[in-house]
Design a protein around this motif. Sequence first.
Motif, short mmCIF file in Angstrom:
data_model
loop_
_atom_site.label_atom_id
_atom_site.label_comp_id
_atom_site.label_asym_id
_atom_site.label_seq_id
_atom_site.Cartn_x
_atom_site.Cartn_y
_atom_site.Cartn_z
N UNK A 77 0.72 -1.28 -0.08
CA UNK A 77 -0.17 -0.11 0.10
C UNK A 77 0.98 1.37 0.18
N UNK A 78 2.15 1.07 -0.25
CA UNK A 78 3.11 2.28 -0.17
C UNK A 78 4.16 2.34 0.80
N UNK A 79 4.29 1.35 1.55
CA UNK A 79 5.40 1.27 2.29
C UNK A 79 5.57 2.36 3.26
N UNK A 80 6.97 2.95 3.21
CA UNK A 80 7.31 4.09 4.12
C UNK A 80 7.16 5.45 3.39
N UNK A 81 6.40 5.26 2.00
CA UNK A 81 6.27 6.49 1.12
C UNK A 81 5.20 7.54 1.58
N UNK A 82 5.54 8.70 1.57
CA UNK A 82 4.59 9.67 1.51
C UNK A 82 3.86 9.77 0.17
N UNK A 83 2.55 10.42 0.14
CA UNK A 83 2.03 10.59 -1.00
C UNK A 83 2.50 11.27 -2.05
N UNK A 498 -0.78 4.56 -2.45
CA UNK A 498 -0.76 5.85 -2.77
C UNK A 498 -1.20 6.24 -4.11
N UNK A 499 -0.98 5.20 -5.15
CA UNK A 499 -1.43 5.51 -6.49
C UNK A 499 -2.98 5.69 -6.59
N UNK A 500 -3.82 5.36 -5.58
CA UNK A 500 -5.24 5.47 -5.77
C UNK A 500 -5.82 6.57 -4.78
N UNK A 501 -4.80 7.14 -3.92
CA UNK A 501 -5.69 8.21 -2.96
C UNK A 501 -6.12 9.35 -3.72
N UNK A 502 -5.69 9.71 -4.92
CA UNK A 502 -6.42 10.79 -5.91
C UNK A 502 -7.41 10.32 -6.32
N UNK A 503 -7.96 8.86 -6.47
CA UNK A 503 -8.87 8.48 -7.21
C UNK A 503 -10.07 8.13 -6.30
N UNK A 535 -8.88 13.51 0.23
CA UNK A 535 -9.57 13.63 -0.99
C UNK A 535 -9.12 14.35 -1.97
N UNK A 536 -7.75 14.90 -1.50
CA UNK A 536 -7.05 15.92 -2.42
C UNK A 536 -6.15 15.06 -3.48
N UNK A 537 -5.68 13.81 -2.94
CA UNK A 537 -4.77 13.10 -3.66
C UNK A 537 -3.37 13.54 -3.96
N UNK A 538 -2.56 13.02 -4.75
CA UNK A 538 -1.22 13.34 -4.99
C UNK A 538 -0.88 14.07 -6.24
N UNK A 539 0.12 14.58 -6.51
CA UNK A 539 0.11 15.32 -7.64
C UNK A 539 0.41 13.98 -9.00
#
Lengths: 540, 540
Positions: A77-83, A498-503, A535-539
């Motif tokens: 789900x993204x490990x230690x990575x920030x969005x 992370x890849x789905x936060x913006x979706x 709800x804003x998602x990543x760049x």
Amino acid sequence: MAAAEALRAWRSLLGDERVLDDAATLHRYAASTSSCSTRPLAVLRPRSTPEVQELVRIAAAHGTPLYPISTGRNWGYGDACAPSDGQVIVDLGGMNRILEASAELAYVVIEPGVTQGQLSAYLREHGLPMWMDSTGAGPDTSLMGNILERGFGHSPYGNRFANVAGMRIVLASGEVLDTGFGHFPGAVNQRVFPYGIGPYLDGLFTQSSFGIVTSLGLWLMPKTEALNHFLCGVAEHEDIAPVVDALRPLRMDGTLRSILHIGNDMRVISGGAVYPRDKAGGALPLPQALRREMRAAAGIGAWTVSGALYGSKAQVAAARAALRKALRPTRASLRFLDEGKLDLAGRVGKLLGNTTAGRKLRANVQLGRSLFEMNRGVPNGRFLAGAYWRRRAGLPPDFPEHANPAQDNCGMLWVSPILPMRGDDLLRLHRLAEPIFHKHGFDLFVTFSMINERALGGVLTVAYDKEDAEEVERARACYSELFEAIMQAGYIPYRVGLQSMARLDRGGDSYWQTVARLKAALDPQGLIAPGRYDGRGIKA
Amino acid sequence: MAAAEALRAWRSLLGDERVLDDAATLHRYAASTSSCSTRPLAVLRPRSTPEVQELVRIAAAHGTPLYPISTGRNWGYGDACAPSDGQVIVDLGGMNRILEASAELAYVVIEPGVTQGQLSAYLREHGLPMWMDSTGAGPDTSLMGNILERGFGHSPYGNRFANVAGMRIVLASGEVLDTGFGHFPGAVNQRVFPYGIGPYLDGLFTQSSFGIVTSLGLWLMPKTEALNHFLCGVAEHEDIAPVVDALRPLRMDGTLRSILHIGNDMRVISGGAVYPRDKAGGALPLPQALRREMRAAAGIGAWTVSGALYGSKAQVAAARAALRKALRPTRASLRFLDEGKLDLAGRVGKLLGNTTAGRKLRANVQLGRSLFEMNRGVPNGRFLAGAYWRRRAGLPPDFPEHANPAQDNCGMLWVSPILPMRGDDLLRLHRLAEPIFHKHGFDLFVTFSMINERALGGVLTVAYDKEDAEEVERARACYSELFEAIMQAGYIPYRVGLQSMARLDRGGDSYWQTVARLKAALDPQGLIAPGRYDGRGIKA
């Protein structure tokens, strides 16, 4: 530059050795099983709540976004990575104290860095008659990290967030918020009743970016007199549906209090092997004949249900009888494992020596023991094996000791739809997912867990070879198509990478607008984990 | 004037008959068992979520505060009264539809006006094999109202908020917020998994002023094959402590899944009688000798524990055995009630005719049946009798049919501390409370309920004569002293009446500051229920 000034201030607070921005460190924190890792600006390692308060105030003064992690093992789900790139990781792994433990009221108070292995050992060493709920993610993962993601384990305490009583949170203002009754001076009931009085806020700080949780009360399960593990299998795919429908009433009426896991053949097969590249002649996905062969070798059918019964001897016996009766009209086989059986099988396995039967029996005994131990809160990394399925180098020599799929460069993406607990829904979701996996050349690994009395939590694994750029591309496409398919079908996931936060915000959604309003109220500068479930998602 | 304009707008929205501000109506809504009732400006009666949205927008345009109630039967905690005079009551009692019912997944979706009696009858009439959790507040009380106050009932589903999946809320902006997965178009999993994805918001809308909930999903318990009620008693006060400690492990390990209630003698006595003014010669509190006499007449000791066992026949038998074994080292008596026993006792009672023994047996059978029915979700007003203890006119002729202590002008204040589930804590709290009650001339009625696996929820009743101005004053003083005593001792309450809202913020408390910030974000004008659990309190 603001970041440079912030770094100076953090260094003066924490010392050079706890403010890291060397390339090797940043590279390590960017490691991900996912196809879209991000790179932090720096890594901070506070050791106490006051240090977290101070570092947040510094971030506020300089407008530098922070990304708190516990141990950063949010694999799949993204490990230690920030969005997004350039956030400053606040690694809370050094805050790993067990602040309190009560056997009488069966709880502990833990910091973010407390791992499954640590708490499990602590309970054993201190002779505390309680079992920790364990996930399959191994001994080195944070309990709190998983809880705040609303993860689930295996035991009757597997709905982990439901067993939290009282959080301590550092807000973006640098203030400390104690939830539940914790904010009342002298409260003696903080750890026995989560809601407190007034609005119940804990849910706000799960899957969110609203604050940095620095400790929480966690209820543990008192040991029971008896414990039985059971395994139940069906030979053919469609036969699992009536089994789900037969088990649902038992899950609802408390006969089955633990979180049952229903895994497909691939899920079990991948526990003991990696993709047989040579035998398959490089064919992707695994050819059907080979899959059948591996299934037979593992001695399993299309689906395997694994669960445990807890209670007094009489209660476990009653539950066994209820389970047998419920499954009678289905085509499921049913086996019970208790410690006596495992010991016996272990001795027979030794006697059989280095024969095929002996090896198979010993492997099964080992698996049985791992399941058994996990039910008692002793974590084991072997259930992470699926992540290594397509890894060229196979399982590391020290597997499953301290397995770390991200550092081992495994490719793994998880998709986690929630389904009504009905056989029809399981089959429908499977029909939806399988063609997508196969089209992109992947094997469908799937587990459906009875995470509460009414829902199945599906975990579909896209396991891929990260060293093959073309396969990485296909994994991304497979994930993306799958994600859209479950959203379309209304099987919304309980957790995303992370890849789905913006979706997640499908547009004009008053829930996400409310979340944004609450975020603005608690963190007007957007300092903490911007882009995380907001709800804003990543760049893009 | 803003209020007049708002009333005009509401009348044009709802019609004259659903916007009430005549003196009789306002008087009726101001009725309270408490010593500090408030008077509304008007009463609005919407029938749908869109009407609620529209009336909120009107309130916003004119700055008139609204106070939503379900059926307004929040007895002992303020009834239908807003925290301050002049708020406009939004009576949601007319929104009383059962929007959905699933026997397969065991839930219903209800509106605020759905009462305990209504849902119970609905399940029976539709032959749905589920039991509603019932409180002791009788058939006419709202389920949702109690849930949003985080009330508790009796069954394994008695921690009611923990069984909510998906809320629909009208915010102060007039927007509709669907929580859980409900805001995703086409979601099929909204009612099986409460958390959804992203911050879990439901807790925000309990004990709060953040929005008007207009429907929610409520999980129900599937009927079980067997059901046993049990009663367990101790003769002497101190003997209850070891019983609590003996029962705690059974509550924790799932043997006792329902919410056990531990009531003192007064609690049971007041169920069948009112204060014997003449016999006591007006002495307050009840003289010790008379209390002993009434205790003996009721056939009880100092404490009575009441609970139920659910499951298959084998499971209930195993639970009975576990209960017997656990209580053996204590001084508790233990009796089980099943339907067969009740039928038999009923027949014997008839045979005994109009003798003392016959009357006593028939009364006991009736009590047993009420307990039994309540365990199966059939509500009964008789458990409200305590409210009438000091009422001059005694119990109304139609009691317990549709009992309504507020309209019957009963005096009752509830104090509800949460305790760790330990015998010592029970005794400590009792030692603290009893002298305060006696000093002010009141009898201590108390129930301790095992509301979860680790906590006792105490309900201490100050029952007083509202027609006696001096007694009203003493009740107020008793309540106030008691409230301060439990706060000092750290037994913070789980719920309070209007008179204590302002006393929850003990100063400089970051929890209440956070609540205020969230309130400002969702309701900047302070339109909805200002003063309700928002840390600001009412005007003094």
